[in-house]
Scaffold this active site. Structure first.
Site, PDB file in Angstrom:
ATOM      1  N   TYR A  29      12.563   3.546 -10.607  1.00 29.36           N
ATOM      2  CA  TYR A  29      12.833   3.573  -9.167  1.00 29.36           C
ATOM      3  C   TYR A  29      13.338   2.213  -8.694  1.00 29.36           C
ATOM      4  CZ  TYR A  29      11.719   3.689  -4.138  1.00 29.36           C
ATOM      5  OH  TYR A  29      11.776   3.598  -2.773  1.00 29.36           O
ATOM      6  N   GLU A  51       7.626   7.717   3.292  1.00 25.61           N
ATOM      7  CA  GLU A  51       6.981   6.473   3.712  1.00 25.61           C
ATOM      8  C   GLU A  51       5.786   6.776   4.618  1.00 25.61           C
ATOM      9  OE1 GLU A  51       7.442   3.626   2.510  1.00 25.61           O
ATOM     10  OE2 GLU A  51       9.431   3.681   1.619  1.00 25.61           O
ATOM     11  N   TRP A  59       2.461   3.522  -3.352  1.00 23.67           N
ATOM     12  CA  TRP A  59       3.774   4.142  -3.475  1.00 23.67           C
ATOM     13  C   TRP A  59       3.894   4.891  -4.801  1.00 23.67           C
ATOM     14  CZ3 TRP A  59       7.296   6.235  -0.848  1.00 23.67           C
ATOM     15  CH2 TRP A  59       8.538   6.528  -1.419  1.00 23.67           C
TER      16      TRP A  59
END
Length: 211
Positions: A29, A51, A59
């Site tokens: 990512y 988010e 995350w």
């Protein structure tokens, strides 16, 4: 310096060095997606939604569930998500593949409707990108990476005024980092400047890539 030199000889922050749970996923990512410009409605709606789901969580947890989120929310198509009703909320709350937080689920549906309402005025992408700052952060260490900015505070206020939920200044700044509105890569990272939108001195490239 908070960069880590990987086995491939490339410098990354520790969170993206490939170690730990979902390490390979986080490194991929970081190397290919984080901080690259996103300017389409669906892409921004997805990232804003994720988010918001990330709030209070790591995350890595959200990234590992992203394909499940996409399946559960019809690919984050705002038109389809905005049409969800009570049965869809219960379906999502029963889906162990996503984060089952009712407030966040309902906020995502609300935000889909708010996204649609922006279309007559230029759309979500134009609104979000209008808060691009005059300078980007220049961090050498993770501790120097901000979590909010004047622009993220203003963006959060405007999104809330337009009917969005779960869009505080920290979430707004995380979105700005993720989609290239700011370059939060450490100066010694191999990804610094990869978006093509910022010069080495932190000032914007006005004719940088638009997609």
């Amino acid at each position: 310096m908070d960069v880590v030199i990987g086995e491939d000889g490339l410098a990354r922050p520790a969170w993206a060095d490939g170690r730990g749970t979902h390490g390979d996923l986080m490194r991929e990512y970081y190397d290919t997606e984080w901080g690259m410009p996103v300017r389409d409605e669906r892409g921004l709606f997805e990232r804003l939604s994720l988010e918001a789901f990330q709030s209070g969580l790591s995350w890595a947890t959200i990234l590992a569930k992203r394909e499940n989120f996409r399946a559960a929310f019809d690919g984050f198509d705002p038109d389809r998500v905005a049409a969800y009703g009570a049965r869809d909320v219960e379906r999502l709350m029963a889906d162990a593949g996503i984060v089952r937080n009712r407030a966040k689920v309902e906020a995502t549906i609300r935000n889909a409707g708010a996204t649609i309402s922006l279309r007559d005025g230029g759309g979500l992408a134009d609104l979000v990108w209008s808060f691009r700052p005059e300078r980007t952060p220049m961090p050498r260490a993770v501790a120097e990476v901000p979590t909010t900015s004047d622009e993220s505070k203003a963006l959060a206020r405007e999104l809330k005024r337009r009917g969005f939920a779960f869009v505080g200044p920290t979430t707004a700044f995380a979105l700005m980092e993720a989609v290239g509105i700011v370059d939060a890569h450490l100066l010694d990272s191999h990804r610094r400047g990869s978006s093509g939108l910022w010069r080495a001195d932190g000032t914007p490239v006005e004719d940088g890539p638009r997609e």
